[in-house]
Design a protein around this motif. Sequence first.
Motif, PDB file in Angstrom:
ATOM      1  N   VAL A 151       0.882  -1.165   0.000  1.00  0.00           N
ATOM      2  CA  VAL A 151       0.000   0.000   0.000  1.00  0.00           C
ATOM      3  C   VAL A 151       0.921   1.217   0.000  1.00  0.00           C
ATOM      4  O   VAL A 151       1.294   1.742   1.044  1.00  0.00           O
ATOM      5  CB  VAL A 151      -0.953   0.009   1.205  1.00  0.00           C
ATOM      6  N   ASP A 152       1.305   1.604  -1.216  1.00  0.00           N
ATOM      7  CA  ASP A 152       2.372   2.600  -1.336  1.00  0.00           C
ATOM      8  C   ASP A 152       1.906   3.932  -1.903  1.00  0.00           C
ATOM      9  O   ASP A 152       2.698   4.699  -2.439  1.00  0.00           O
ATOM     10  CB  ASP A 152       3.539   2.037  -2.142  1.00  0.00           C
ATOM     11  N   ILE A 153       0.626   4.221  -1.770  1.00  0.00           N
ATOM     12  CA  ILE A 153       0.116   5.501  -2.233  1.00  0.00           C
ATOM     13  C   ILE A 153       0.800   6.622  -1.448  1.00  0.00           C
ATOM     14  O   ILE A 153       0.917   6.555  -0.221  1.00  0.00           O
ATOM     15  CB  ILE A 153      -1.416   5.590  -2.092  1.00  0.00           C
ATOM     16  N   ASP A 154       1.302   7.598  -2.163  1.00  0.00           N
ATOM     17  CA  ASP A 154       1.900   8.772  -1.519  1.00  0.00           C
ATOM     18  C   ASP A 154       1.095   9.994  -1.930  1.00  0.00           C
ATOM     19  O   ASP A 154       0.870  10.238  -3.115  1.00  0.00           O
ATOM     20  CB  ASP A 154       3.365   8.946  -1.934  1.00  0.00           C
ATOM     21  N   MET A 155       0.638  10.700  -0.952  1.00  0.00           N
ATOM     22  CA  MET A 155      -0.108  11.937  -1.190  1.00  0.00           C
ATOM     23  C   MET A 155       0.624  13.045  -0.440  1.00  0.00           C
ATOM     24  O   MET A 155       0.286  13.359   0.699  1.00  0.00           O
ATOM     25  CB  MET A 155      -1.552  11.778  -0.719  1.00  0.00           C
ATOM     26  N   PRO A 156       1.669  13.623  -1.079  1.00  0.00           N
ATOM     27  CA  PRO A 156       2.456  14.641  -0.392  1.00  0.00           C
ATOM     28  C   PRO A 156       1.649  15.907  -0.115  1.00  0.00           C
ATOM     29  O   PRO A 156       0.781  16.283  -0.901  1.00  0.00           O
ATOM     30  CB  PRO A 156       3.608  14.928  -1.346  1.00  0.00           C
ATOM     31  N   LEU A 157       1.958  16.514   0.999  1.00  0.00           N
ATOM     32  CA  LEU A 157       1.362  17.805   1.335  1.00  0.00           C
ATOM     33  C   LEU A 157       2.131  18.901   0.590  1.00  0.00           C
ATOM     34  O   LEU A 157       3.317  18.737   0.282  1.00  0.00           O
ATOM     35  CB  LEU A 157       1.414  18.037   2.842  1.00  0.00           C
ATOM     36  N   PRO A 158       1.484  20.021   0.318  1.00  0.00           N
ATOM     37  CA  PRO A 158       2.174  21.120  -0.376  1.00  0.00           C
ATOM     38  C   PRO A 158       3.383  21.614   0.409  1.00  0.00           C
ATOM     39  O   PRO A 158       3.433  21.499   1.636  1.00  0.00           O
ATOM     40  CB  PRO A 158       1.110  22.218  -0.459  1.00  0.00           C
ATOM     41  N   ASP A 159       4.330  22.151  -0.305  1.00  0.00           N
ATOM     42  CA  ASP A 159       5.508  22.785   0.296  1.00  0.00           C
ATOM     43  C   ASP A 159       6.360  21.830   1.127  1.00  0.00           C
ATOM     44  O   ASP A 159       6.975  22.236   2.112  1.00  0.00           O
ATOM     45  CB  ASP A 159       5.105  24.005   1.138  1.00  0.00           C
ATOM     46  N   GLY A 160       6.367  20.532   0.766  1.00  0.00           N
ATOM     47  CA  GLY A 160       7.222  19.579   1.475  1.00  0.00           C
ATOM     48  C   GLY A 160       6.828  19.371   2.922  1.00  0.00           C
ATOM     49  O   GLY A 160       7.660  18.981   3.743  1.00  0.00           O
ATOM     50  N   GLY A 161       5.575  19.572   3.253  1.00  0.00           N
ATOM     51  CA  GLY A 161       5.114  19.478   4.641  1.00  0.00           C
ATOM     52  C   GLY A 161       4.754  18.084   5.094  1.00  0.00           C
ATOM     53  O   GLY A 161       3.986  17.919   6.024  1.00  0.00           O
ATOM     54  N   GLY A 162       5.276  17.065   4.428  1.00  0.00           N
ATOM     55  CA  GLY A 162       4.979  15.689   4.823  1.00  0.00           C
ATOM     56  C   GLY A 162       3.984  15.054   3.877  1.00  0.00           C
ATOM     57  O   GLY A 162       3.893  15.416   2.703  1.00  0.00           O
ATOM     58  N   VAL A 163       3.218  14.096   4.402  1.00  0.00           N
ATOM     59  CA  VAL A 163       2.245  13.358   3.599  1.00  0.00           C
ATOM     60  C   VAL A 163       0.888  13.339   4.290  1.00  0.00           C
ATOM     61  O   VAL A 163       0.791  13.544   5.493  1.00  0.00           O
ATOM     62  CB  VAL A 163       2.716  11.909   3.341  1.00  0.00           C
ATOM     63  N   VAL A 164      -0.148  13.082   3.488  1.00  0.00           N
ATOM     64  CA  VAL A 164      -1.505  13.034   4.029  1.00  0.00           C
ATOM     65  C   VAL A 164      -1.673  11.841   4.965  1.00  0.00           C
ATOM     66  O   VAL A 164      -2.237  11.957   6.045  1.00  0.00           O
ATOM     67  CB  VAL A 164      -2.545  12.984   2.880  1.00  0.00           C
ATOM     68  N   ILE A 165      -1.152  10.672   4.535  1.00  0.00           N
ATOM     69  CA  ILE A 165      -1.299   9.437   5.319  1.00  0.00           C
ATOM     70  C   ILE A 165       0.084   8.906   5.679  1.00  0.00           C
ATOM     71  O   ILE A 165       0.925   8.708   4.809  1.00  0.00           O
ATOM     72  CB  ILE A 165      -2.042   8.353   4.517  1.00  0.00           C
ATOM     73  N   GLY A 166       0.305   8.633   6.956  1.00  0.00           N
ATOM     74  CA  GLY A 166       1.581   8.093   7.408  1.00  0.00           C
ATOM     75  C   GLY A 166       1.801   6.660   6.948  1.00  0.00           C
ATOM     76  O   GLY A 166       0.884   5.979   6.497  1.00  0.00           O
ATOM     77  N   ASP A 167       3.028   6.202   7.088  1.00  0.00           N
ATOM     78  CA  ASP A 167       3.391   4.836   6.701  1.00  0.00           C
ATOM     79  C   ASP A 167       3.123   3.833   7.809  1.00  0.00           C
ATOM     80  O   ASP A 167       2.730   2.703   7.560  1.00  0.00           O
ATOM     81  CB  ASP A 167       4.867   4.783   6.304  1.00  0.00           C
ATOM     82  N   LYS A 168       3.321   4.202   9.047  1.00  0.00           N
ATOM     83  CA  LYS A 168       3.201   3.270  10.172  1.00  0.00           C
ATOM     84  C   LYS A 168       1.743   3.140  10.609  1.00  0.00           C
ATOM     85  O   LYS A 168       1.089   4.128  10.919  1.00  0.00           O
ATOM     86  CB  LYS A 168       4.055   3.729  11.359  1.00  0.00           C
ATOM     87  N   ILE A 169       1.281   1.894  10.625  1.00  0.00           N
ATOM     88  CA  ILE A 169      -0.089   1.584  11.033  1.00  0.00           C
ATOM     89  C   ILE A 169      -0.017   0.804  12.347  1.00  0.00           C
ATOM     90  O   ILE A 169       0.654  -0.224  12.430  1.00  0.00           O
ATOM     91  CB  ILE A 169      -0.814   0.714   9.984  1.00  0.00           C
ATOM     92  N   THR A 170      -0.700   1.289  13.352  1.00  0.00           N
ATOM     93  CA  THR A 170      -0.792   0.568  14.618  1.00  0.00           C
ATOM     94  C   THR A 170      -2.055  -0.285  14.588  1.00  0.00           C
ATOM     95  O   THR A 170      -3.160   0.235  14.421  1.00  0.00           O
ATOM     96  CB  THR A 170      -0.832   1.536  15.812  1.00  0.00           C
ATOM     97  N   LEU A 171      -1.871  -1.593  14.698  1.00  0.00           N
ATOM     98  CA  LEU A 171      -2.994  -2.531  14.758  1.00  0.00           C
ATOM     99  C   LEU A 171      -3.246  -2.863  16.222  1.00  0.00           C
ATOM    100  O   LEU A 171      -2.318  -3.201  16.959  1.00  0.00           O
ATOM    101  CB  LEU A 171      -2.667  -3.807  13.984  1.00  0.00           C
ATOM    102  N   THR A 172      -4.497  -2.777  16.641  1.00  0.00           N
ATOM    103  CA  THR A 172      -4.882  -2.990  18.030  1.00  0.00           C
ATOM    104  C   THR A 172      -5.991  -4.022  18.100  1.00  0.00           C
ATOM    105  O   THR A 172      -6.977  -3.927  17.363  1.00  0.00           O
ATOM    106  CB  THR A 172      -5.380  -1.670  18.652  1.00  0.00           C
ATOM    107  N   LEU A 173      -5.810  -4.997  18.971  1.00  0.00           N
ATOM    108  CA  LEU A 173      -6.810  -6.042  19.162  1.00  0.00           C
ATOM    109  C   LEU A 173      -7.262  -6.061  20.614  1.00  0.00           C
ATOM    110  O   LEU A 173      -6.437  -6.045  21.524  1.00  0.00           O
ATOM    111  CB  LEU A 173      -6.229  -7.416  18.825  1.00  0.00           C
ATOM    112  N   GLU A 174      -8.556  -6.091  20.811  1.00  0.00           N
ATOM    113  CA  GLU A 174      -9.161  -6.334  22.121  1.00  0.00           C
ATOM    114  C   GLU A 174     -10.025  -7.570  21.910  1.00  0.00           C
ATOM    115  O   GLU A 174     -11.025  -7.513  21.199  1.00  0.00           O
ATOM    116  CB  GLU A 174     -10.005  -5.155  22.586  1.00  0.00           C
ATOM    117  N   VAL A 175      -9.582  -8.705  22.439  1.00  0.00           N
ATOM    118  CA  VAL A 175     -10.202  -9.980  22.075  1.00  0.00           C
ATOM    119  C   VAL A 175     -10.730 -10.713  23.291  1.00  0.00           C
ATOM    120  O   VAL A 175     -10.023 -10.879  24.290  1.00  0.00           O
ATOM    121  CB  VAL A 175      -9.171 -10.869  21.322  1.00  0.00           C
TER     122      VAL A 175
END
Length: 181
Positions: A151-175
């Motif tokens: 899942v390598d979509i990159d949506m850069p923010l204007p003026d080099g301000g980062g990206v819309v969606i980060g790369d690191k996804i935290t998965l959380t389970l309450e089971v």
Amino acid sequence: MTTSITLTPGTWAIDPAHSLVGFSVRHLMVSKIRGRFTDFEGKLVVNEDGTASAEAEIRVDSVTTDNPQRDAHLRTADFFHTEQHPTATFRSTGFRPDGEDFVVEGDFTFHGVTKPVSLKVEFLGVNPGMGNGPVAGFSAETVVSRRDFGVDIDMPLPDGGGVVIGDKITLTLEVEVGLQS
């Protein structure tokens, strides 16, 4: 491997009505968006010798972030591509103690890519249940890179301000799991 947790041998099935499979990801570099999957199943099998295995399957198209427009976009080929990859799966490869908690190692398949992951798991206890047999509870968390799973979509923010969606996804389970008869 054996765990330091004592559960009655048998198959313990996830109770989806009392469980959560969630995630969070950075948005616009300043906040986190949270979501969850509403359709999933899984089990923990405890053998007589104390060894255990776990597996789970998530229907990826059941994603909800409580924003229908965003959820529809997540289902597209830009992100989850649910038509081609309708499920994500986890299969354990080992359990090891980690202080009072434990780590479950396993293979996570998402978006057609399988990678090893380590889930840090907190055992919440066992209860006799409400007349349907014993139940046990666990909280677990891991962090994965969406790019590692294609899942390598990159949506850069204007003026080099980062990206819309980060790369690191935290998965959380309450089971919550129930011992099957």
